[in-house]
Motif scaffolding. Structure first.
Motif, short mmCIF file in Angstrom:
data_model
loop_
_atom_site.label_atom_id
_atom_site.label_comp_id
_atom_site.label_asym_id
_atom_site.label_seq_id
_atom_site.Cartn_x
_atom_site.Cartn_y
_atom_site.Cartn_z
N ARG A 1 -6.75 10.64 -10.81
CA ARG A 1 -8.10 10.54 -10.18
C ARG A 1 -8.54 8.93 -10.17
O ARG A 1 -8.70 8.29 -9.00
CB ARG A 1 -9.27 11.31 -10.46
N GLN A 2 -8.28 8.39 -11.31
CA GLN A 2 -8.76 6.71 -11.48
C GLN A 2 -7.72 6.30 -10.58
O GLN A 2 -8.12 4.94 -10.07
CB GLN A 2 -8.74 6.44 -12.95
N HIS A 3 -6.55 6.37 -10.64
CA HIS A 3 -5.34 5.61 -10.06
C HIS A 3 -5.61 5.45 -8.48
O HIS A 3 -5.77 4.58 -8.03
CB HIS A 3 -3.99 6.26 -10.52
N ARG A 4 -6.19 6.64 -7.85
CA ARG A 4 -6.58 6.95 -6.58
C ARG A 4 -7.85 6.06 -6.22
O ARG A 4 -7.99 5.35 -5.11
CB ARG A 4 -6.52 8.40 -6.34
N ALA A 5 -8.51 6.02 -7.11
CA ALA A 5 -9.57 5.12 -6.93
C ALA A 5 -9.35 3.65 -6.69
O ALA A 5 -9.93 2.90 -5.82
CB ALA A 5 -10.77 5.31 -8.09
N ILE A 6 -8.68 3.26 -7.63
CA ILE A 6 -8.06 1.89 -7.60
C ILE A 6 -7.09 1.54 -6.47
O ILE A 6 -7.14 0.64 -5.62
CB ILE A 6 -6.96 1.65 -8.90
N ALA A 7 -6.30 2.51 -6.09
CA ALA A 7 -5.65 2.43 -4.85
C ALA A 7 -6.54 2.22 -3.47
O ALA A 7 -6.19 1.58 -2.63
CB ALA A 7 -4.64 3.74 -4.86
N SER A 8 -7.38 3.14 -3.59
CA SER A 8 -8.14 3.25 -2.43
C SER A 8 -9.08 1.79 -2.39
O SER A 8 -9.14 1.27 -1.03
CB SER A 8 -9.48 4.18 -2.45
N ALA A 9 -9.47 1.28 -3.20
CA ALA A 9 -10.15 0.05 -3.37
C ALA A 9 -9.19 -1.49 -2.80
O ALA A 9 -9.49 -2.06 -2.17
CB ALA A 9 -10.84 -0.54 -4.72
N ILE A 10 -7.84 -1.21 -3.21
CA ILE A 10 -7.07 -2.25 -2.85
C ILE A 10 -6.63 -2.00 -1.26
O ILE A 10 -6.78 -2.91 -0.66
CB ILE A 10 -5.78 -1.97 -3.79
N GLU A 11 -6.50 -0.95 -0.90
CA GLU A 11 -6.31 -0.55 0.49
C GLU A 11 -7.32 -1.02 1.36
O GLU A 11 -7.06 -1.77 2.47
CB GLU A 11 -5.92 0.87 0.86
N ALA A 12 -8.69 -0.82 0.74
CA ALA A 12 -9.87 -1.42 1.63
C ALA A 12 -10.17 -2.80 1.56
O ALA A 12 -10.88 -3.31 2.13
CB ALA A 12 -11.01 -0.46 1.06
N ILE B 1 1.02 -1.27 0.01
CA ILE B 1 -0.01 -0.07 -0.03
C ILE B 1 0.72 1.19 0.11
O ILE B 1 0.59 2.08 -0.68
CB ILE B 1 -0.96 -0.06 1.29
N ARG B 2 2.00 1.27 0.75
CA ARG B 2 2.91 2.55 1.09
C ARG B 2 3.38 2.68 -0.56
O ARG B 2 3.47 3.81 -0.99
CB ARG B 2 3.90 2.15 1.80
N ARG B 3 3.84 1.46 -1.20
CA ARG B 3 4.59 1.92 -2.65
C ARG B 3 3.41 2.21 -3.62
O ARG B 3 3.86 3.06 -4.44
CB ARG B 3 5.34 0.44 -3.16
N ILE B 4 2.23 1.69 -3.42
CA ILE B 4 1.18 2.25 -4.39
C ILE B 4 0.92 3.76 -4.16
O ILE B 4 0.86 4.56 -5.23
CB ILE B 4 0.13 1.52 -4.25
N TRP B 5 0.86 4.25 -3.06
CA TRP B 5 0.67 5.51 -2.63
C TRP B 5 1.83 6.38 -3.03
O TRP B 5 1.74 7.58 -3.45
CB TRP B 5 0.11 5.91 -1.24
N LEU B 6 2.91 6.09 -2.71
CA LEU B 6 4.25 6.94 -3.16
C LEU B 6 4.30 6.92 -4.59
O LEU B 6 4.57 7.97 -5.22
CB LEU B 6 5.42 6.04 -2.75
N ALA B 7 3.90 5.93 -5.51
CA ALA B 7 3.82 6.09 -6.81
C ALA B 7 2.95 7.12 -7.21
O ALA B 7 3.36 7.83 -8.15
CB ALA B 7 3.42 4.62 -7.47
N LEU B 8 1.78 7.25 -6.53
CA LEU B 8 0.80 8.35 -6.94
C LEU B 8 1.12 9.73 -6.73
O LEU B 8 0.92 10.66 -7.24
CB LEU B 8 -0.73 8.02 -6.45
N ASP B 9 1.99 9.61 -5.59
CA ASP B 9 2.54 11.18 -5.15
C ASP B 9 3.58 11.72 -6.19
O ASP B 9 3.55 12.51 -6.54
CB ASP B 9 3.14 10.80 -3.59
N LEU B 10 4.21 10.55 -6.92
CA LEU B 10 5.45 11.04 -7.74
C LEU B 10 4.63 11.42 -9.09
O LEU B 10 4.95 12.33 -9.53
CB LEU B 10 5.97 9.76 -7.98
N MET B 11 3.54 10.85 -9.36
CA MET B 11 2.71 11.07 -10.59
C MET B 11 2.20 12.50 -10.34
O MET B 11 2.14 13.27 -11.27
CB MET B 11 1.61 9.82 -10.82
N ASP B 12 1.58 12.61 -9.33
CA ASP B 12 1.04 13.98 -9.13
C ASP B 12 1.74 15.20 -8.96
O ASP B 12 1.53 16.14 -9.45
CB ASP B 12 0.18 14.08 -7.89
N ALA B 13 3.22 14.94 -8.69
CA ALA B 13 4.16 15.94 -8.34
C ALA B 13 4.67 16.28 -9.93
O ALA B 13 4.65 17.31 -10.09
CB ALA B 13 5.40 15.56 -7.58
N ASP B 14 4.68 15.19 -10.91
CA ASP B 14 5.05 15.53 -11.99
C ASP B 14 4.07 16.04 -12.78
O ASP B 14 4.43 17.21 -13.55
CB ASP B 14 5.61 14.07 -12.55
#
Length: 235
Positions: A203-214, A133-146
């Motif tokens: 936004r779609q990636h974050r929806a996927i991440a939230s579902a996986i985390e849940a 989960i941590r790796r997934i959210w870190l990847a999304l933080d990297l994406m959003d920063a770019d």
């Protein structure tokens, strides 16, 4: 005496000597498709070498080789210290072929991604760990920063899907994803290059991440399918 390996039909076959397409040649094809899609005219300026490397998510060396090849063909003019300009419209047949091959291949890749990545998302929701989960959210933080810095978020996108694949813990499916990595990358660049697409993709990636985390396999699969459908929609 060295013998050729036997094939599935029991006959011996010589090893394939067909050359693989060099990365810079693929980048050159992407550039031709870019010129065709954007309808660039002679004299128009292309993005910088650095911007092209970020857009296609390849090294600047590969972009430099592709630009040199197209300059040698008379398509581009590289004015050092000034920029990259379209010198001659590429032969219409070549530009059209590059665009058609890209679109046809994209359709096949989207089908493959629907089969593989939707399944992987559901498996990841069942098998993920806190580290995943941590790796997934870190990847999304990297994406959003770019994206915030004006990029398209391709590197973070790649890390995200790699993290989801790892969380599914199926080595064979991971091998298949690795085998398709180059083609998947092409679909990623084609999608993220669409106007307004990077924030929507995030936004779609974050929806996927939230579902996986849940730990919700059904929602994870549905969210991933919606995302793959978006990738295949090039308007």
């Amino acid at each position: 005496m060295v013998r050729a390996p036997r094939g599935a039909d029991g006959a011996r076959h010589a090893p394939s000597t067909a050359p693989r397409t060099a990365l810079y040649e693929r980048v050159a094809d992407w550039l031709l498709a870019y010129v065709a899609e954007r309808g660039l005219a002679v004299g128009d300026r292309l993005p910088t070498e650095r911007a092209l490397a970020e857009r296609f998510d390849v090294s600047r060396a590969s972009v430099r080789e592709a630009l040199a090849a197209l300059q040698a063909q008379g398509v581009l003019e590289i004015r050092h210290g000034d920029g990259i300009y379209l010198r001659h419209r590429p032969e219409e047949r070549l530009a059209l072929e590059a665009l058609l091959v890209k679109r046809r291949r994209l359709s096949e890749v989207i089908e493959a991604r629907s089969v593989l990545e939707v399944t992987l998302a559901g498996m990841a929701a069942r098998r993920r760990t806190h580290a995943d989960i941590r790796r997934i959210w870190l990847a999304l933080d990297l994406m959003d920063a770019d994206i915030a810095a004006g990029g398209i978020g391709a590197e973070g996108d790649r890390h995200f899907h790699a993290a989801v694949t790892a969380a599914a813990r199926n080595p064979l499916l991971a091998e298949l994803m690795n085998y398709l990595a180059g083609l998947i990358h092409e679909s990623r660049i084609a999608s993220l290059s669409q106007p307004g697409r990077p924030p929507r993709s995030s936004r779609q990636h974050r929806a996927i991440a939230s579902a996986i985390e849940a730990g919700d396999p059904h929602e994870a699969r549905a969210a991933m399918q919606a995302h793959i459908d978006l990738v295949g929609n090039l308007g």
